[in-house]
Design a protein around this motif. Structure first.
Motif, short mmCIF file in Angstrom:
data_model
loop_
_atom_site.label_atom_id
_atom_site.label_comp_id
_atom_site.label_asym_id
_atom_site.label_seq_id
_atom_site.Cartn_x
_atom_site.Cartn_y
_atom_site.Cartn_z
N ALA A 1 -34.31 -14.93 5.62
CA ALA A 1 -32.92 -14.61 5.30
C ALA A 1 -31.98 -15.16 6.36
CB ALA A 1 -32.74 -13.09 5.18
N ASN A 2 -30.74 -15.37 5.96
CA ASN A 2 -29.67 -15.61 6.94
C ASN A 2 -29.28 -14.26 7.50
OD1 ASN A 2 -29.02 -18.58 6.30
ND2 ASN A 2 -28.86 -17.62 4.29
N GLU A 3 -29.32 -14.12 8.82
CA GLU A 3 -29.02 -12.84 9.46
C GLU A 3 -27.74 -12.96 10.28
OE1 GLU A 3 -32.71 -10.27 10.43
OE2 GLU A 3 -33.10 -12.25 11.27
N LEU A 4 -26.75 -12.18 9.91
CA LEU A 4 -25.47 -12.16 10.61
C LEU A 4 -25.32 -10.79 11.27
CD1 LEU A 4 -23.19 -13.76 7.86
CD2 LEU A 4 -24.82 -14.87 9.40
N VAL A 5 -25.14 -10.80 12.58
CA VAL A 5 -25.12 -9.56 13.34
C VAL A 5 -23.72 -9.30 13.90
CG1 VAL A 5 -26.09 -8.30 15.31
CG2 VAL A 5 -27.56 -9.81 13.95
N SER B 1 -27.62 -13.93 15.77
CA SER B 1 -27.64 -14.25 14.34
C SER B 1 -28.44 -15.52 14.09
CB SER B 1 -26.21 -14.42 13.82
OG SER B 1 -25.44 -13.27 14.09
N THR B 2 -28.89 -15.69 12.85
CA THR B 2 -29.68 -16.85 12.47
C THR B 2 -29.22 -17.35 11.10
OG1 THR B 2 -31.62 -16.00 13.64
CG2 THR B 2 -31.99 -17.76 12.05
N LEU B 3 -28.86 -18.63 11.03
CA LEU B 3 -28.52 -19.27 9.76
C LEU B 3 -29.67 -20.16 9.34
CD1 LEU B 3 -24.76 -20.30 10.07
CD2 LEU B 3 -25.73 -18.32 8.92
N ARG B 4 -30.28 -19.84 8.20
CA ARG B 4 -31.41 -20.62 7.71
C ARG B 4 -31.03 -21.53 6.55
NH1 ARG B 4 -33.85 -15.76 9.55
NH2 ARG B 4 -35.57 -16.23 10.99
N ILE C 1 -19.25 -20.87 0.57
CA ILE C 1 -20.32 -21.41 -0.27
C ILE C 1 -19.65 -22.39 -1.22
CG2 ILE C 1 -22.13 -20.92 -1.94
CD1 ILE C 1 -20.95 -18.06 0.14
N GLY C 2 -19.92 -23.67 -1.03
CA GLY C 2 -19.20 -24.71 -1.74
C GLY C 2 -19.59 -24.84 -3.20
N LYS C 3 -18.87 -25.70 -3.89
CA LYS C 3 -19.07 -25.94 -5.31
C LYS C 3 -20.51 -26.38 -5.59
CE LYS C 3 -17.14 -28.73 -9.09
NZ LYS C 3 -16.11 -29.74 -9.44
N ASN C 4 -21.11 -25.80 -6.65
CA ASN C 4 -22.47 -26.13 -7.10
C ASN C 4 -23.52 -25.86 -6.02
OD1 ASN C 4 -21.50 -27.09 -9.62
ND2 ASN C 4 -21.04 -29.08 -8.70
N THR C 5 -23.27 -24.89 -5.16
CA THR C 5 -24.19 -24.56 -4.07
C THR C 5 -24.84 -23.21 -4.32
OG1 THR C 5 -22.87 -25.81 -2.47
CG2 THR C 5 -24.39 -24.17 -1.59
N GLU C 6 -26.14 -23.21 -4.35
CA GLU C 6 -26.91 -21.97 -4.47
C GLU C 6 -27.55 -21.69 -3.11
OE1 GLU C 6 -28.17 -18.59 -6.46
OE2 GLU C 6 -27.12 -20.24 -7.46
N ILE C 7 -27.18 -20.59 -2.48
CA ILE C 7 -27.75 -20.23 -1.18
C ILE C 7 -29.13 -19.63 -1.43
CG2 ILE C 7 -27.44 -18.87 0.90
CD1 ILE C 7 -25.40 -21.12 0.51
N GLU C 8 -30.16 -20.38 -1.03
CA GLU C 8 -31.53 -19.99 -1.38
C GLU C 8 -32.02 -18.79 -0.58
OE1 GLU C 8 -31.95 -23.25 1.78
OE2 GLU C 8 -30.53 -22.55 0.27
N HIS C 9 -31.49 -18.58 0.61
CA HIS C 9 -31.86 -17.43 1.43
C HIS C 9 -30.78 -16.36 1.31
CE1 HIS C 9 -34.94 -19.96 3.20
NE2 HIS C 9 -34.04 -20.82 3.60
N PRO C 10 -31.16 -15.10 1.11
CA PRO C 10 -30.14 -14.04 1.08
C PRO C 10 -29.43 -13.94 2.42
CG PRO C 10 -32.34 -13.10 1.22
CD PRO C 10 -32.54 -14.56 0.98
N VAL C 11 -28.23 -13.39 2.39
CA VAL C 11 -27.44 -13.19 3.60
C VAL C 11 -27.51 -11.71 3.97
CG1 VAL C 11 -25.17 -13.39 4.67
CG2 VAL C 11 -25.93 -15.11 3.01
N TYR C 12 -28.18 -11.40 5.09
CA TYR C 12 -28.24 -10.04 5.60
C TYR C 12 -27.15 -9.87 6.66
CZ TYR C 12 -32.99 -9.51 3.60
OH TYR C 12 -34.08 -9.43 2.76
N ILE C 13 -26.31 -8.87 6.50
CA ILE C 13 -25.24 -8.60 7.47
C ILE C 13 -25.50 -7.23 8.08
CG2 ILE C 13 -22.77 -8.37 7.84
CD1 ILE C 13 -22.29 -10.13 5.42
N TYR C 14 -25.71 -7.21 9.39
CA TYR C 14 -25.97 -5.97 10.11
C TYR C 14 -24.71 -5.55 10.87
CZ TYR C 14 -30.83 -7.61 9.52
OH TYR C 14 -32.02 -8.07 9.01
N HIS C 15 -24.23 -4.35 10.60
CA HIS C 15 -23.12 -3.78 11.35
C HIS C 15 -23.70 -2.73 12.30
CE1 HIS C 15 -20.11 -5.78 8.91
NE2 HIS C 15 -20.79 -5.41 7.83
#
Length: 433
Positions: free
Chosen positions: A84-88, A99-102, A154-168
């Protein structure tokens, strides 16, 4: 100025010093609005059942974001976080080092930079749109004081293959903390993303997180958005999620509230284009002295849109709940289909819930319905299970699992659905007969 304004003015002045961001105009206007509106009290209709004045008796600190290391938060990471993309966010500020962007096609920028660069027009169009629906001092306070916010593109015709996890995450080990996370997400035409947000507090001091999360969804885009709240009793939260469907698109949201002190969820869905489809699901399972307030707005602006809303509540011990759901159908929004239901189960004589589903319809060719129920577990169903040799506690757990199922199954991301299922199962083990 009122007392609350004087308390925050020093922080506000500090954030303006040396800052040239175009967001300053928004901050100035928001602080002026907060100075006028203040903290909502019992006379504010939208806050009459959720009293947050007492939260402002605490001397909070707007702490820095460098108080935690990776080892401090490893136990808080969600299942399948390796993919997953992890945003902290720490104390309301985004921390890139944790954080990690995959997904290479996911654009992440500090909100200040996005407001001044190539995405400036998008930020200008969508940033602060939630203030049109939430005219209160709490929303204005976030706009005035938030710092370290992010912009996701997230640009046009772009499918983000990894979910985005946001930790608060709030570090309340040393003193009381006020966190003000801010995010703006843009989904271009035919884009798709799954976003999961969680909330955690480390430490025993009081904390107050005042969050605003705004999303713009263009034509043919798809958004899956899940929010999981399972914090400590000393953590208080006002979380605003504001989603604009500016093109014919599909949005699915699930809000799970299991623990915390005072929790207020504002969820706005604005269907601005014909043939939009939006689904809003929620489950709140409260115990102790916790309080959860779900306020939803579904605003049908354009014709031929569909929305479906189902919120379910389970309240035990001295917990309290609020559901206030509003559906607006504007005059141009002919052939709207909008449905809203709130169902509640009280497990103790001291638990309570206030529920208020509402419709305001200005069009004449629509199909709309709303309803609510408040009751206890079915005694005949309990007796049937007991007669088959099942204990009282196990029978109650089975019925509550069935009650929650049609919300939980709307979480399409399998690891997150299993995670929430485990949290519910753990809670049911301690539910008293």
């Amino acid at each position: 100025m009122n007392d609350s304004t004087l308390y925050f003015k020093e922080y506000f002045d500090q954030q303006q010093t040396g800052t040239t961001s175009v967001l300053n105009d928004h901050r100035q206007q928001a602080f002026a609005a907060f100075s006028q509106l203040g903290v909502p009290g019992v006379k504010h209709e939208e806050w009459k059942y959720t009293r947050i004045n007492s939260l402002f008796n605490t001397q909070y600190r707007l702490q820095s974001a460098d108080t935690l290391q990776a080892a401090d938060i490893n136990d808080l990471r969600l299942p399948a976080h390796e993919a997953a993309n992890e945003l902290v966010f720490i104390n309301g500020r985004y921390v890139a080092a944790l954080s990690t962007l995959r997904s290479k096609n996911l654009v992440l920028l500090p909100l200040n930079e996005a407001a001044e660069g190539e995405y400036a027009a998008i930020v200008d169009q969508h940033y602060g749109h939630s203030a049109d629906y939430l005219r209160d001092g709490i929303n204005a306070l976030n706009t005035a004081l938030s710092d370290g916010g992010i912009y996701l593109h997230i640009g046009k015709n772009t499918e983000i293959e990894h979910p985005v996890y946001i930790y608060h995450i709030v570090d309340a080990r040393a003193e009381a903390v006020l966190a003000q996370p801010r995010s703006l997400v843009y989904l271009g035409q035919n884009a798709g993303v799954t976003i999961v947000e969680t909330y955690h507090t480390i430490g025993n001091a009081d904390s107050f997180t005042n969050q605003v999360f705004e999303v713009a969804v263009e034509k043919d885009a798809r958004l899956e958005y899940y929010k999981i709240q399972n914090d400590v009793a000393s953590a208080n939260l006002v979380s605003t999620s504001h989603i604009r469907q500016t093109g014919a698109s599909h949005v699915n949201t699930v809000t799970i509230s299991l623990n915390g002190g005072i929790v207020r969820n504002n969820l706005n869905l604005v269907l601005e284009a014909p043939y939009c489809e939006g689904h809003l699901y929620g489950l709140y399972f409260q115990q102790g002295n916790s309080h959860v307030d779900n306020h939803t707005i579904v605003d049908n602006v354009a014709p031929n849109c569909l929305s479906y809303e189902l919120y379910k509540g389970i309240l035990d011990e001295q917990s309290t709940g609020v559901f206030n759901g509003k559906i607006f159908v504007r005059q141009p929004a002919q052939k709207t289909n909008a449905y809203q239901t709130n169902k509640n189960v009280l497990l103790s004589k001291t638990a309570s819930v206030n529920t208020k589903p509402q419709l305001e319809i200005f069009a004449d060719d629509v199909k709309c319905s709303h309803g609510c129920t408040v009751g206890q577990l079915d005694e005949e169903a309990l007796f049937y299970l007991r007669s088959r040799g099942i204990t009282q506690q196990a029978a109650q757990a089975l019925l509550l699992q069935g009650f929650a199922l049609d919300v939980l199954e709307k979480i399409k991301l399998a690891p997150i659905r299993a995670y929430v299922d485990s949290l519910i199962a753990g809670r049911l083990q301690f539910t008293q007969s």
